[in-house]
Scaffold this motif. Sequence first.
Motif: not given
Lengths: 110, 139
Positions: A1, A19-21, A25, A50, A53, A57, A60
């Motif tokens: 990210m 990536r928001m993992d 995150s 993005l 998620i 994610g 957050s």
Amino acid sequence: MELSVKNEEKGTLVTVTGRMDAVSSPEFEKELARLIDEGNINFVVDLAGLDYISSSGLRSILVTAKKLKGKNGQILLASLQAVVKEVFEISGFSAIIPIHESVEEAMAAL
Amino acid sequence: MHFMKSLKLAAIIENLDRFISFVRTCSEEYGFEGKKAMEIELAVEEALVNVFSYAYPEEEGQVEMCCTLNDGKKFVIEICDEGIPFDALSRSDPDTTADVGDREIGGLGIFFIKKVADEVRYSRNGDMNVLTIVFLLAD
């Protein structure tokens, strides 16, 4: 990210790519908390780049939205892609976090 | 012939990336792509994070992921741990209509697995929790 932050006239534009993992995150949450502590309360988050998620994610983003609600600020999301859009729809988050087609549209709504 | 691939590592968040790379390699090989491939990664992440968070409250433990393609179209992912018995599927689904202030995240991960996978089931085999997640390859 990857995160980048730009201060614009109507608010703060945060661009998130990658990536928001569960691993990345917390970084987003921390950075947004820092920006809020500095006095920024109106955010547009550009999610065009993005790819992914997960519930981490979303967590957050929700934590950030709750913080901003207490300060009369807001967080608007823009340009959600395929699977990211699906995750927002399944979770019902698309009904509680404002989502816009483009950054321009979101900025205009601040 | 069912050729199974597996990866067994310590059940810690630091290993998430390795598990995701592993399942991504399998998905690609089996012919999953685009949104479907992302949904597979989502289901695997949510299942693993659950194991990382709850399976071993006292000591360190391991988690194993096994991937198989059955009948040339059924991608079966088994996630096994030897932690405390825990059937995440038995939790009720989260309220997806609550407002920002009342919204809670707990249970959302498992809900995602149920939504994106074609099939998901839990079993307790001896000392093991086994979560089986199935994705069907489109014709």
